[in-house]
Enzyme design. Sequence first.
Site, PDB file in Angstrom:
ATOM      1  CE1 TYR A 199      34.288   6.670   8.411  1.00  0.00           C
ATOM      2  CE2 TYR A 199      35.758   4.817   8.112  1.00  0.00           C
ATOM      3  CZ  TYR A 199      34.659   5.535   7.724  1.00  0.00           C
ATOM      4  OH  TYR A 199      33.922   5.122   6.650  1.00  0.00           O
ATOM      5  CE  LYS A 234      28.759   6.245  12.489  1.00  0.00           C
ATOM      6  NZ  LYS A 234      28.482   5.920  11.067  1.00  0.00           N
ATOM      7  CB  SER A 272      19.208  15.844   4.361  1.00  0.00           C
ATOM      8  OG  SER A 272      20.178  14.933   4.856  1.00  0.00           O
ATOM      9  CE1 TYR A 331      29.884   9.590  16.202  1.00  0.00           C
ATOM     10  CE2 TYR A 331      28.377   9.523  14.330  1.00  0.00           C
ATOM     11  CZ  TYR A 331      29.652   9.375  14.860  1.00  0.00           C
ATOM     12  OH  TYR A 331      30.690   9.001  14.043  1.00  0.00           O
ATOM     13  CE1 TYR A 385      36.531  15.041   6.864  1.00  0.00           C
ATOM     14  CE2 TYR A 385      37.144  16.000   4.750  1.00  0.00           C
ATOM     15  CZ  TYR A 385      37.484  15.612   6.049  1.00  0.00           C
ATOM     16  OH  TYR A 385      38.772  15.787   6.506  1.00  0.00           O
ATOM     17  CB  SER A 440      33.021   6.259  14.883  1.00  0.00           C
ATOM     18  OG  SER A 440      33.636   7.180  15.762  1.00  0.00           O
ATOM     19  CG  ASN A 483      39.356  12.345  15.982  1.00  0.00           C
ATOM     20  OD1 ASN A 483      39.421  11.255  16.577  1.00  0.00           O
ATOM     21  ND2 ASN A 483      38.656  13.359  16.441  1.00  0.00           N
TER      22      ASN A 483
HETATM   23  C1  WQD Z   1      38.639  16.593  18.981  1.00  0.00           C
HETATM   24  C2  WQD Z   1      39.290  17.283  20.176  1.00  0.00           C
HETATM   25  C3  WQD Z   1      37.766  18.409  21.644  1.00  0.00           C
HETATM   26  C4  WQD Z   1      36.552  21.553  18.860  1.00  0.00           C
HETATM   27  C5  WQD Z   1      34.022  13.153  17.153  1.00  0.00           C
HETATM   28  C6  WQD Z   1      33.240  11.858  17.073  1.00  0.00           C
HETATM   29  C7  WQD Z   1      33.932  10.916  16.114  1.00  0.00           C
HETATM   30  C8  WQD Z   1      34.038  11.586  14.801  1.00  0.00           C
HETATM   31  C9  WQD Z   1      34.874  12.864  14.934  1.00  0.00           C
HETATM   32  C10 WQD Z   1      32.398  11.664  13.078  1.00  0.00           C
HETATM   33  C11 WQD Z   1      38.506  17.102  21.471  1.00  0.00           C
HETATM   34  C12 WQD Z   1      38.730  19.389  20.992  1.00  0.00           C
HETATM   35  C13 WQD Z   1      37.165  20.431  19.401  1.00  0.00           C
HETATM   36  C14 WQD Z   1      36.852  22.833  19.413  1.00  0.00           C
HETATM   37  C15 WQD Z   1      38.346  21.811  20.978  1.00  0.00           C
HETATM   38  N1  WQD Z   1      32.731  11.876  14.325  1.00  0.00           N
HETATM   39  N2  WQD Z   1      38.054  20.573  20.430  1.00  0.00           N
HETATM   40  N3  WQD Z   1      37.748  22.911  20.446  1.00  0.00           N
HETATM   41  O1  WQD Z   1      35.027  14.548  19.624  1.00  0.00           O
HETATM   42  O2  WQD Z   1      37.275  13.421  19.100  1.00  0.00           O
HETATM   43  O3  WQD Z   1      35.273  12.890  17.712  1.00  0.00           O
HETATM   44  O4  WQD Z   1      34.195  13.729  15.872  1.00  0.00           O
HETATM   45  O5  WQD Z   1      33.003  11.230  12.172  1.00  0.00           O
HETATM   46  O6  WQD Z   1      33.148   9.753  15.993  1.00  0.00           O
HETATM   47  O7  WQD Z   1      33.246  11.243  18.350  1.00  0.00           O
HETATM   48  O8  WQD Z   1      36.331  15.108  17.521  1.00  0.00           O
HETATM   49  O9  WQD Z   1      37.084  17.199  16.467  1.00  0.00           O
HETATM   50  O10 WQD Z   1      35.009  17.245  17.950  1.00  0.00           O
HETATM   51  O11 WQD Z   1      37.257  16.973  18.981  1.00  0.00           O
HETATM   52  O12 WQD Z   1      39.140  21.914  21.933  1.00  0.00           O
HETATM   53  O13 WQD Z   1      36.303  23.902  18.974  1.00  0.00           O
HETATM   54  O14 WQD Z   1      39.328  18.689  19.929  1.00  0.00           O
HETATM   55  O15 WQD Z   1      37.582  18.749  23.021  1.00  0.00           O
HETATM   56  O16 WQD Z   1      39.430  16.959  22.533  1.00  0.00           O
HETATM   57  P1  WQD Z   1      35.990  14.005  18.622  1.00  0.00           P
HETATM   58  P2  WQD Z   1      36.364  16.706  17.673  1.00  0.00           P
END
Ligand code: WQD
Length: 351
Positions: free
Chosen positions: A178, A155, A35, A151, A12, A126, A180
Amino acid sequence: MGKILVTGGCGYIGSHTIVDLLENRYDVISIDDNSRSTSYLLDGIEKITGKKVKNYKVDLKDYNDTRAVFQENEDINGIIHFAAYKAVGESVEQPLMYYENNMFSLINLLKCVQEFEIPHFVFSSSCTVYGNPDSIPVTEESPIKKAESPYGATKQMGEEVVQNTVKVSSAKAILLRYFNPVGAHPSGHIGELPLGRPANLVPAITQTAIGKLPQMQVFGSDYDTRDGSNIRDYIHVSDIAHAHTLAIRYLEEGRNKTNCDIFNLGTGNGVTVLEAIKAFEEVSGQKLNYQVGPRRPGDVVAIYANNNLACTALGWEIKYDLKEMMRTAWAWELKVKEDEKIIKSQQFQLN
Ligand code: WQD
């Protein structure tokens, strides 16, 4: 311009960064073992730039195969290292797979940086390294907290390995943290291809809206925030991509302050989950089918970036706002549906 090696170039953020590098006249090669990716996004890169990027289908955990790429490409002037597993939940269930993959890959690459005297190394980190911050927005000086997942631990360890390695190498490095990454390239030819059920918010929203998922869960609305849902700093993947080109140029021009400078890549705006859903509904004209459920273990309550350093030192300018992030994410979901057969056939070979 020098040749840049992008690891995870079929993924991505890697594919979007390759587009930006090519548009800024860099020559690019990729290492990606496919993979968790296919050549589909490389085809998208060619549609956008007219250039075919060579991908070495090499497992970075195999030192000899990795080293062979450097022997074949003596003109590599910089490396941008994306290739890693990144699913928080999966890392909790399979920690050793994460430590082995993410750390062995990085160590093999850095051995090649030393042996082949590669001058510039950009590491994909991250905001997860900040854990649950005591105060927001977070700066690059904010304390590193105990990782909430394996994870996140890879990092944090990865940053340390890079910092300590460049101390004894001629290479200069940059750590990019990064927030989000969301959205897709405005052309609609590349975007995020989550394997299986998406863990991240925006793909969960778009897959629910298109009917791939029956309903979306909001993980908690009883947090101490303005509407009870978590706050994050969503940033368009093309803005993230351009910051990598600027980081390579910053190193090439010798503007680095230390041998391992660190930058936050976020917009500086905190957005709640419910606000993100509302923005999606406005740009897509779709009412999203979601319900509020229990909190997700390990979720940080609220985090967003102070991005002043990246904006001033790198000359980085944010181009995409939240609505554009949602518009491009939705357009990409519609495109993936059109190409579903091609993508599935490639992913079938993957699984
Ligand atoms: C964002 C918010 C969830 C899904 C992680 C990693 C970060 C990066 C991005 C890799 C949160 C809420 C999510 C859903 C929801 N990883 N949510 N329903 O956890 O902030 O970050 O992913 O690049 O390093 O830590 O991202 O998109 O999973 O969640 O309510 O079905 O959306 O609770 O508050 P996150 P996320």
